[in-house]
Design an enzyme around this catalytic site. Structure first.
Site, short mmCIF file in Angstrom:
data_model
loop_
_atom_site.label_atom_id
_atom_site.label_comp_id
_atom_site.label_asym_id
_atom_site.label_seq_id
_atom_site.Cartn_x
_atom_site.Cartn_y
_atom_site.Cartn_z
N HIS A 81 0.86 -1.19 0.00
CA HIS A 81 0.00 0.00 0.00
C HIS A 81 0.89 1.23 0.00
O HIS A 81 1.68 1.46 0.92
CB HIS A 81 -0.94 -0.01 1.20
CG HIS A 81 -2.07 -0.98 1.07
ND1 HIS A 81 -2.63 -1.63 2.13
CD2 HIS A 81 -2.74 -1.41 -0.04
CE1 HIS A 81 -3.61 -2.42 1.70
NE2 HIS A 81 -3.69 -2.31 0.39
N GLU A 84 1.74 3.85 2.94
CA GLU A 84 2.23 3.36 4.23
C GLU A 84 3.76 3.47 4.27
O GLU A 84 4.49 2.47 4.30
CB GLU A 84 1.71 1.94 4.45
CG GLU A 84 0.19 1.93 4.56
CD GLU A 84 -0.45 0.55 4.54
OE1 GLU A 84 0.28 -0.46 4.63
OE2 GLU A 84 -1.70 0.48 4.43
N ARG A 137 -2.96 4.86 -2.44
CA ARG A 137 -2.82 3.51 -1.87
C ARG A 137 -2.56 2.45 -2.95
O ARG A 137 -1.89 1.45 -2.69
CB ARG A 137 -4.12 3.19 -1.12
CG ARG A 137 -4.36 1.75 -0.72
CD ARG A 137 -5.69 1.68 0.00
NE ARG A 137 -6.20 0.32 0.16
CZ ARG A 137 -6.33 -0.30 1.34
NH1 ARG A 137 -5.93 0.29 2.45
NH2 ARG A 137 -6.86 -1.50 1.40
N HIS A 206 2.52 -3.62 7.03
CA HIS A 206 1.55 -2.56 6.72
C HIS A 206 1.57 -1.55 7.86
O HIS A 206 2.26 -1.72 8.85
CB HIS A 206 0.14 -3.15 6.60
CG HIS A 206 -0.10 -3.95 5.36
ND1 HIS A 206 -0.93 -3.52 4.33
CD2 HIS A 206 0.35 -5.17 4.97
CE1 HIS A 206 -0.96 -4.42 3.37
NE2 HIS A 206 -0.20 -5.44 3.73
N GLU A 282 0.87 -4.84 11.27
CA GLU A 282 0.38 -3.48 11.09
C GLU A 282 1.16 -2.59 12.05
O GLU A 282 0.98 -2.68 13.28
CB GLU A 282 -1.12 -3.40 11.40
CG GLU A 282 -2.01 -4.04 10.34
CD GLU A 282 -2.40 -3.06 9.25
OE1 GLU A 282 -2.06 -1.87 9.36
OE2 GLU A 282 -3.05 -3.51 8.28
#
Length: 319
Positions: A81, A84, A137, A206, A282
């Protein structure tokens, strides 16, 4: 906007590659090439695929000569993405730790595995986010109706478009593509991953939900070694928490603690290839922003989390 402004200030990269600034794809790729030049006897610049705009998906292989010709492979994917930014930054930080640290725990981590590390598997999107639209993204492919991009983490051939994805090419966030692997990035990268022999662990980074996710992202039904993945994941998070005291949620499936999402890379790797150890981290942040001067803070967490992952997986007999 204060954090965005801090990021923009960090775009001054005249002092060379560092972990107090965010770098574009060209800088990141040059860094990988410089690492390879400095350690040419046991590193190799590798290409895991290509992008819509013709960029290589470039990574680095770290494989020190230990006499073991069949080391387990650990694959790291970052930046799928585009917005990020902290994920390519922490991934290059980890690469730097592997190749420069004198800490015996880190050198052992380096030497035990055949590492395949890709800091930016969506290079077109990242470059567009870096220079044009900070919150971009997706990829940069062109749909027949003129809309641009698909979400490359909804485009893998696992339960494609079932949950958490859109079939609208103009969806700014989660368009799943016209079909599974419609995006050249996912098509070529998946072929590369499938070609790897002895792939034992797949780790995706992520941001910024601050949690550790396990397969399958669209289900509360657990894979057969789920309890082991939880045990490994908890140890990994404990190692990370020891650095800065930050608590991550999980480990659990995204369906349990985030939202249902189909068509992601980790789930495809687990389903199609049977890779035993698959995790999605994450990382921390606020609306995908993280101050550049604090990159090392998360870089150290990531390094320790990966050390914890390997340590516990070894205890359980995976290596």
């Amino acid at each position: 906007f204060r954090i965005i402004n801090e990021e923009k200030l960090s775009l001054n990269r005249k002092l060379g590659f560092s972990w107090t600034a965010y770098h574009d794809v060209n800088d990141i790729y040059k860094y990988l090439e410089d690492v390879n030049k400095a350690h040419s006897d046991w590193t190799e610049v590798i290409v895991g695929g290509e992008s819509y705009e013709g960029r290589k998906i470039q990574g680095i292989r770290i494989n020190t000569p230990t006499g073991d010709e069949n080391k387990p492979v650990i694959f790291i994917e970052s930046g799928i993405h585009a917005r990020e930014w902290i994920t390519p930054a922490t991934t290059t930080y980890f690469i730097n730790q592997l190749v420069t640290s004198n800490n015996p725990n880190i050198t052992a981590l380096r030497d035990q595995f055949d590492w395949r590390i890709f800091p930016s598997v969506n290079p077109d999107g990242y470059q567009f986010s870096y220079y044009s639209d900070r919150m971009w993204r997706k990829t940069r492919s062109l749909s027949p109706n003129g809309c641009i991009g698909a979400d490359p983490n909804r485009n893998w051939d696992y339960n494609w478009l079932k949950h958490g994805a859109s079939n609208n090419p103009c969806d700014y966030q989660t368009y799943g593509g016209s079909k599974p692997f419609s995006e050249v990035e996912t098509k070529t990268l998946s072929a590369y991953i499938a070609s790897i022999e002895n792939l034992q662990a797949y780790v995706a980074f992520h941001s910024d939900a601050q949690m550790l996710l396990l397969p399958y992202s669209d289900s509360t039904t657990h894979v057969d070694n789920y309890d082991d993945l939880v045990t490994v994941g908890k140890t990994s998070l404990n190692y990370g928490r020891a650095v800065n005291g930050k608590v991550y949620r999980g480990p659990a499936t995204a369906a349990e603690i985030l939202y249902k999402a189909s068509g992601g890379s980790m789930d495809w790797v687990r389903d199609a290839l049977g890779t035993p150890l698959v995790f999605t981290y994450e990382l921390r942040g606020t609306y995908f922003h993280w101050p550049a001067y604090r990159i090392p803070e998360q870089g150290e967490e990531v390094t320790q989390m990966l050390l914890g992952l390997v340590t516990e997986a070894k205890n359980l007999g995976y290596f």
